[in-house]
Design an enzyme around this catalytic site. Structure first.
Site, short mmCIF file in Angstrom:
data_model
loop_
_atom_site.label_atom_id
_atom_site.label_comp_id
_atom_site.label_asym_id
_atom_site.label_seq_id
_atom_site.Cartn_x
_atom_site.Cartn_y
_atom_site.Cartn_z
N GLU A 52 0.84 -1.21 0.00
CA GLU A 52 0.00 0.00 0.00
C GLU A 52 0.87 1.26 0.00
O GLU A 52 0.60 2.22 -0.71
CB GLU A 52 -0.93 0.02 1.22
CG GLU A 52 -2.05 -1.02 1.18
CD GLU A 52 -3.09 -0.76 0.09
OE1 GLU A 52 -3.19 0.38 -0.39
OE2 GLU A 52 -3.80 -1.71 -0.27
N ASN A 56 1.25 3.92 -3.11
CA ASN A 56 1.00 5.36 -2.93
C ASN A 56 2.16 6.19 -3.48
O ASN A 56 1.94 7.20 -4.15
CB ASN A 56 0.80 5.68 -1.45
CG ASN A 56 -0.59 5.32 -0.97
OD1 ASN A 56 -1.46 4.96 -1.74
ND2 ASN A 56 -0.80 5.41 0.33
N ARG A 110 -9.22 3.88 -6.75
CA ARG A 110 -8.62 3.84 -5.42
C ARG A 110 -9.71 3.74 -4.37
O ARG A 110 -10.78 4.33 -4.52
CB ARG A 110 -7.78 5.11 -5.16
CG ARG A 110 -6.79 5.46 -6.24
CD ARG A 110 -5.84 4.34 -6.57
NE ARG A 110 -5.25 3.73 -5.40
CZ ARG A 110 -4.63 2.56 -5.40
NH1 ARG A 110 -4.57 1.86 -6.50
NH2 ARG A 110 -4.12 2.08 -4.31
N1 LIG Z 1 3.29 9.20 -1.20
C1 LIG Z 1 2.26 10.04 -1.34
N2 LIG Z 1 2.41 11.22 -2.00
C2 LIG Z 1 1.37 12.08 -2.15
N3 LIG Z 1 0.13 11.84 -1.68
C3 LIG Z 1 -0.09 10.69 -1.02
C4 LIG Z 1 0.94 9.73 -0.83
N4 LIG Z 1 0.42 8.69 -0.14
C5 LIG Z 1 -0.86 8.99 0.08
N5 LIG Z 1 -1.20 10.18 -0.45
C6 LIG Z 1 -2.52 10.86 -0.35
O1 LIG Z 1 -3.28 10.24 0.67
C7 LIG Z 1 -4.52 9.79 0.14
C8 LIG Z 1 -4.98 8.54 0.88
O2 LIG Z 1 -4.10 7.44 0.62
P1 LIG Z 1 -4.66 5.97 0.75
O3 LIG Z 1 -5.28 5.80 2.11
O4 LIG Z 1 -3.62 5.00 0.37
O5 LIG Z 1 -5.87 5.92 -0.30
P2 LIG Z 1 -5.81 5.82 -1.91
O6 LIG Z 1 -4.41 5.49 -2.33
O7 LIG Z 1 -6.78 4.74 -2.23
O8 LIG Z 1 -6.24 7.17 -2.40
C9 LIG Z 1 -4.28 9.61 -1.34
O9 LIG Z 1 -5.47 9.69 -2.10
C10 LIG Z 1 -3.31 10.75 -1.64
O10 LIG Z 1 -4.00 11.97 -1.79
MG LIG Z 2 -3.26 4.06 -1.49
#
Ligand SMILES: Nc1ncnc2c1ncn2[C@@H]1O[C@H](COP(=O)(O)OP(=O)(O)O)[C@@H](O)[C@H]1O
Ligand SMILES: [Mg+2]
Length: 153
Positions: A52, A56, A110
């Site tokens: 995960e 991301n 997502r």
């Molecule tokens: N490495 C990253 N860089 C930039 N934004 C991130 C990163 N990891 C997470 N995010 C932000 O956090 C939100 C939530 O992440 P997550 O819980 O994994 O849900 P998803 O990936 O399904 O959107 C993402 O939609 C994104 O906006």
């Molecule tokens: Mg994610």
């Protein structure tokens, strides 16, 4: 036998934000933890959490550019910590981004559950992020259960 894995280990690598590297990161996480002889559940939880975080970094950190992701694995006795660091867009509100179902990619692809899974499947999640500078996610998990409930030499 077990005495040999007391102590510390560390592996660091850099990879590109390519989708195929999600699978590689996940497999390396399993390989790194395997020395602890974890249960199937511990291993699968750890792999899911790492994947995960790597996903991301691949899809959110660099929406339209190429970028590097650094992954560091550390082990101290039976506690494994992995840091996944990118130098991408960063997160405006970390607390909010970690809420269940929160996602900025509304394509339907997502689920917004990435951080929730990371928290559910590890012992500790730490996120540091700065807009325009990048994000660092650290996951800590104790593995190997009963086998380790003995004094460390
Ligand atoms: N490495 C990253 N860089 C930039 N934004 C991130 C990163 N990891 C997470 N995010 C932000 O956090 C939100 C939530 O992440 P997550 O819980 O994994 O849900 P998803 O990936 O399904 O959107 C993402 O939609 C994104 O906006
Ligand atoms: Mg994610």
């Amino acid at each position: 036998m077990k005495d040999k894995i007391n102590g510390t280990n560390r592996i660091e690598m850099t990879f590109q934000n390519l989708p195929e590297n999600e699978r590689i990161g996940r497999t390396l996480a399993a390989a790194f933890a395997s020395v602890l002889d974890p249960s199937m559940e511990e291993l699968s939880d750890f792999k899911t959490a790492v994947s995960e975080a790597v996903t991301n970094a691949i899809i959110h950190a660099y929406p339209e550019t190429q970028g590097d992701i650094i992954m560091v694995f550390e082990r101290e006795n039976n506690v494994v910590r992995v840091h996944i660091r990118d130098f991408g867009v960063g997160i405006a509100d970390v607390k909010k981004s970690m809420e269940p179902l929160y996602t900025t990619l509304e394509s339907g692809e997502r689920s917004g559950m990435g951080f929730t899974f990371m928290e559910a499947f590890t012992d500790h999640v730490e996120v540091e992020s700065e807009l325009g500078k990048g994000t660092s996610v650290s996951l800590t998990k104790k593995m190997g259960g009963e086998k380790w409930n003995k004094p460390v030499n």
